[in-house]
Design a protein around this motif. Structure first.
Motif, PDB file in Angstrom:
ATOM      1  N   ALA A  93       3.229   5.715  -3.162  1.00 32.39           N
ATOM      2  CA  ALA A  93       4.395   6.418  -3.715  1.00 32.39           C
ATOM      3  C   ALA A  93       4.323   6.486  -5.239  1.00 32.39           C
ATOM      4  O   ALA A  93       4.660   7.515  -5.843  1.00 32.39           O
ATOM      5  CB  ALA A  93       5.676   5.713  -3.271  1.00 32.39           C
ATOM      6  N   ILE A  94       3.881   5.408  -5.858  1.00 30.46           N
ATOM      7  CA  ILE A  94       3.760   5.386  -7.324  1.00 30.46           C
ATOM      8  C   ILE A  94       2.759   6.437  -7.797  1.00 30.46           C
ATOM      9  O   ILE A  94       3.018   7.211  -8.721  1.00 30.46           O
ATOM     10  CB  ILE A  94       3.342   3.978  -7.792  1.00 30.46           C
ATOM     11  CG1 ILE A  94       4.474   2.978  -7.552  1.00 30.46           C
ATOM     12  CG2 ILE A  94       2.956   3.992  -9.270  1.00 30.46           C
ATOM     13  CD1 ILE A  94       4.082   1.536  -7.790  1.00 30.46           C
ATOM     14  N   GLY A 147       2.931  -3.673  -5.585  1.00 28.91           N
ATOM     15  CA  GLY A 147       2.645  -2.250  -5.516  1.00 28.91           C
ATOM     16  C   GLY A 147       2.147  -1.682  -6.830  1.00 28.91           C
ATOM     17  O   GLY A 147       1.227  -0.854  -6.847  1.00 28.91           O
ATOM     18  N   GLU A 148       2.728  -2.122  -7.948  1.00 27.60           N
ATOM     19  CA  GLU A 148       2.306  -1.611  -9.244  1.00 27.60           C
ATOM     20  C   GLU A 148       0.868  -1.999  -9.572  1.00 27.60           C
ATOM     21  O   GLU A 148       0.071  -1.180 -10.046  1.00 27.60           O
ATOM     22  CB  GLU A 148       3.245  -2.117 -10.352  1.00 27.60           C
ATOM     23  CG  GLU A 148       4.643  -1.521 -10.312  1.00 27.60           C
ATOM     24  CD  GLU A 148       5.536  -2.179  -9.279  1.00 27.60           C
ATOM     25  OE1 GLU A 148       5.076  -3.174  -8.644  1.00 27.60           O
ATOM     26  OE2 GLU A 148       6.675  -1.713  -9.077  1.00 27.60           O
ATOM     27  N   LEU A 149       0.534  -3.267  -9.322  1.00 25.00           N
ATOM     28  CA  LEU A 149      -0.834  -3.721  -9.594  1.00 25.00           C
ATOM     29  C   LEU A 149      -1.837  -3.022  -8.690  1.00 25.00           C
ATOM     30  O   LEU A 149      -2.935  -2.660  -9.121  1.00 25.00           O
ATOM     31  CB  LEU A 149      -0.928  -5.235  -9.415  1.00 25.00           C
ATOM     32  CG  LEU A 149      -0.152  -6.095 -10.408  1.00 25.00           C
ATOM     33  CD1 LEU A 149      -0.313  -7.574 -10.080  1.00 25.00           C
ATOM     34  CD2 LEU A 149      -0.612  -5.821 -11.834  1.00 25.00           C
ATOM     35  N   ILE A 165       0.839  -1.194   0.000  1.00 23.47           N
ATOM     36  CA  ILE A 165       0.000   0.000   0.000  1.00 23.47           C
ATOM     37  C   ILE A 165       0.875   1.246   0.000  1.00 23.47           C
ATOM     38  O   ILE A 165       0.608   2.224  -0.714  1.00 23.47           O
ATOM     39  CB  ILE A 165      -0.943  -0.007   1.217  1.00 23.47           C
ATOM     40  CG1 ILE A 165      -1.871  -1.229   1.167  1.00 23.47           C
ATOM     41  CG2 ILE A 165      -1.759   1.282   1.276  1.00 23.47           C
ATOM     42  CD1 ILE A 165      -2.785  -1.364   2.365  1.00 23.47           C
ATOM     43  N   VAL A 166       1.934   1.221   0.819  1.00 27.64           N
ATOM     44  CA  VAL A 166       2.862   2.353   0.849  1.00 27.64           C
ATOM     45  C   VAL A 166       3.532   2.511  -0.513  1.00 27.64           C
ATOM     46  O   VAL A 166       3.696   3.624  -1.017  1.00 27.64           O
ATOM     47  CB  VAL A 166       3.906   2.148   1.963  1.00 27.64           C
ATOM     48  CG1 VAL A 166       4.894   3.315   1.993  1.00 27.64           C
ATOM     49  CG2 VAL A 166       3.221   2.004   3.325  1.00 27.64           C
ATOM     50  N   ASP A 214       8.947   8.991   0.784  1.00 22.06           N
ATOM     51  CA  ASP A 214       8.449  10.371   0.783  1.00 22.06           C
ATOM     52  C   ASP A 214       6.930  10.439   0.597  1.00 22.06           C
ATOM     53  O   ASP A 214       6.417  11.166  -0.237  1.00 22.06           O
ATOM     54  CB  ASP A 214       9.137  11.178  -0.322  1.00 22.06           C
ATOM     55  CG  ASP A 214       8.844  12.672  -0.200  1.00 22.06           C
ATOM     56  OD1 ASP A 214       8.602  13.133   0.929  1.00 22.06           O
ATOM     57  OD2 ASP A 214       8.841  13.359  -1.241  1.00 22.06           O
ATOM     58  N   VAL A 215       6.212   9.647   1.408  1.00 26.07           N
ATOM     59  CA  VAL A 215       4.748   9.691   1.354  1.00 26.07           C
ATOM     60  C   VAL A 215       4.148   9.998   2.728  1.00 26.07           C
ATOM     61  O   VAL A 215       2.989   9.692   2.996  1.00 26.07           O
ATOM     62  CB  VAL A 215       4.173   8.365   0.801  1.00 26.07           C
ATOM     63  CG1 VAL A 215       4.452   8.224  -0.676  1.00 26.07           C
ATOM     64  CG2 VAL A 215       4.709   7.161   1.579  1.00 26.07           C
TER      65      VAL A 215
END
Length: 436
Positions: free
Chosen positions: A224-225, A338-340, A219-220, A263-264
């Protein structure tokens, strides 16, 4: 009847709510109820367990080591003044032989959330041998149980794969009770997103324990993405931090460090151990719920989200794959990545309407499904029927044993690589884990 419930470690989770549902049900039916446990968490300190005798056997064992805890609770039964007609056990079957030896007329019903051999963590060298021992003897233990309930088709598949010699007629799929009216009685009724004020930024809510296997780290990563791509969003990570279990605290600290490294901090908010009132306020304020663990045996969060009229994003495996309807009540991603997850979150941010949740007519259909498949009434009716069958009061011949199509046996991830040293964020190890 005299009903003894053996449930170690009363935390705030799905299995713990099953225990509460059973206690309330048997007490309401006029039975004598004794509950054996090793610990009752602070979450339940103000809860009134009327009509039940609670025997809290204080044990200085490693939290989560249900095998040893149920052995200790079984020995307590052997040397106690109890004389149960029915024993209902969960987590581990380690206490079954001694109960059958001491109380040969007692009927045993086991509610299986997942076979113990698939969840025992490999913390260190000797513990790995301990886990292998569980795998060797667990099938023999289950052979002495009268009825076995499993909490999803996925669990049934894994159970039958690792214990092929168990009589399949004993195994039945019974979803846990997930209706939560008694918990949120002081809260307002569920409100659709169309009926409440719109959030300034699209809000995602993760409601889960801080635990490595829950994969909150993706999730983090997804946040970020999306931030790098210029999207505005708000992510809330809410759930229990279990101070008695090192893995929970370590993982919580790791996630906090991840938000700094990626950096989120400005879009990811931590809400540790919220009360029930706060929990359902968060559900009502969010736009989409997130539930990221892969191969979760059942998963109560998607059902809570459905009850609260919020779409949910889940991994397409385990129990959530059975309970979430694609593009109707939520979205499924192929694996914890994370990408999905970022792609699915963006899809939700762009999707304006969820008719089955936003409209009264559509939600009425989902409420019928909730009451039919995930209600306390249905759960307790299944318990009563199983007990009646064990005592020969009825003969259930019209029920078919579930034979799910899933074939993969998946052991739960263990605390390795990035989780072993929380003070060091190993990006390469983390990427390997995400790709796996």
């Amino acid at each position: 009847m005299h009903v003894v419930i053996v449930h170690p470690e009363q935390w705030n989770g799905g299995s713990d709510r099953c225990t509460v549902a059973l206690i309330r049900h048997f007490v309401s039916q006029g039975h004598r109820v004794t509950w054996l446990t090793t610990m009752i968490d602070e979450y339940w300190k103000n809860h009134k367990f009327d009509g039940v005798e609670i025997r809290e056997v204080g044990l200085k064992l490693h939290p989560g080591d249900w095998w040893s805890q149920n052995v200790a609770l079984g020995w307590h039964m052997v040397f106690s003044n109890l004389n149960p007609d029915v024993a209902i056990i969960d987590h581990s079957a380690s206490c079954v032989p001694m109960i059958k030896w001491r109380f040969p007329e007692c009927k045993i019903l086991f509610y299986c959330h997942f076979p113990q051999q698939l969840v025992t963590p490999s913390r260190f060298f000797l513990y790995r041998w301990y886990a292998k021992l569980i795998g060797i003897v667990e099938e023999e233990l289950f052979g002495h149980i009268d009825q076995i309930f499993v909490n999803s088709n996925f669990t049934a598949t894994q159970f039958c794969k690792v214990m092929p010699n168990i009589d399949k007629s004993k195994v039945r799929v019974v979803y846990p009770p997930c209706d939560i009216d008694w918990i949120v009685s002081a809260s307002e009724r569920p409100v659709s997103r169309a009926q409440r004020a719109r959030n300034n930024d699209y809000t995602f809510l993760s409601m889960n324990r801080f635990w490595p296997e829950k994969r909150l780290d993706i999730i983090v990563e997804a946040a970020a993405i999306l931030k790098r791509q210029g999207y505005k969003l708000h992510v809330q990570l809410a759930g229990s931090v279990m101070p008695h279990i090192p893995e929970s605290r370590i993982y919580y600290e790791l996630l906090q460090k991840m938000t700094e490294d990626l950096d989120v901090n400005d879009i990811v908010e931590f809400i540790p151990s919220p009360t029930d009132k706060v929990k359902f306020e968060l559900y009502q304020k969010c736009d989409t719920a997130l539930y990221t663990p892969p191969n979760e045996h059942f998963g109560i969060v998607p059902i809570e989200a459905l009850d609260q009229r919020r779409p949910v994003i889940v991994c397409d495996s385990g129990g959530p794959a059975e309970t979430v309807l694609e593009n109707v009540t939520g979205t499924k991603i192929a694996k914890p990545c994370g990408e999905l997850l970022a792609e699915a979150m963006l899809f939700h941010m762009n999707k304006r309407e969820w008719p089955e949740l936003d409209t009264e007519e559509g939600y009425a259909k989902q409420r019928q499904r909730l009451e039919k498949e995930f209600s306390t009434r249905g759960f307790c009716a299944n318990i009563d029927r199983a007990i009646a069958e064990m005592f020969g009061s009825i003969d259930i011949t019209d029920e078919q044993t579930t034979t799910p199509a899933q074939t993969t046996i998946v052991t739960q991830p263990v605390a390795t690589e990035v989780y072993s040293k929380p003070q060091q964020y190993n990006k390469a190890a983390h990427n390997r884990r995400a790709q796996a």
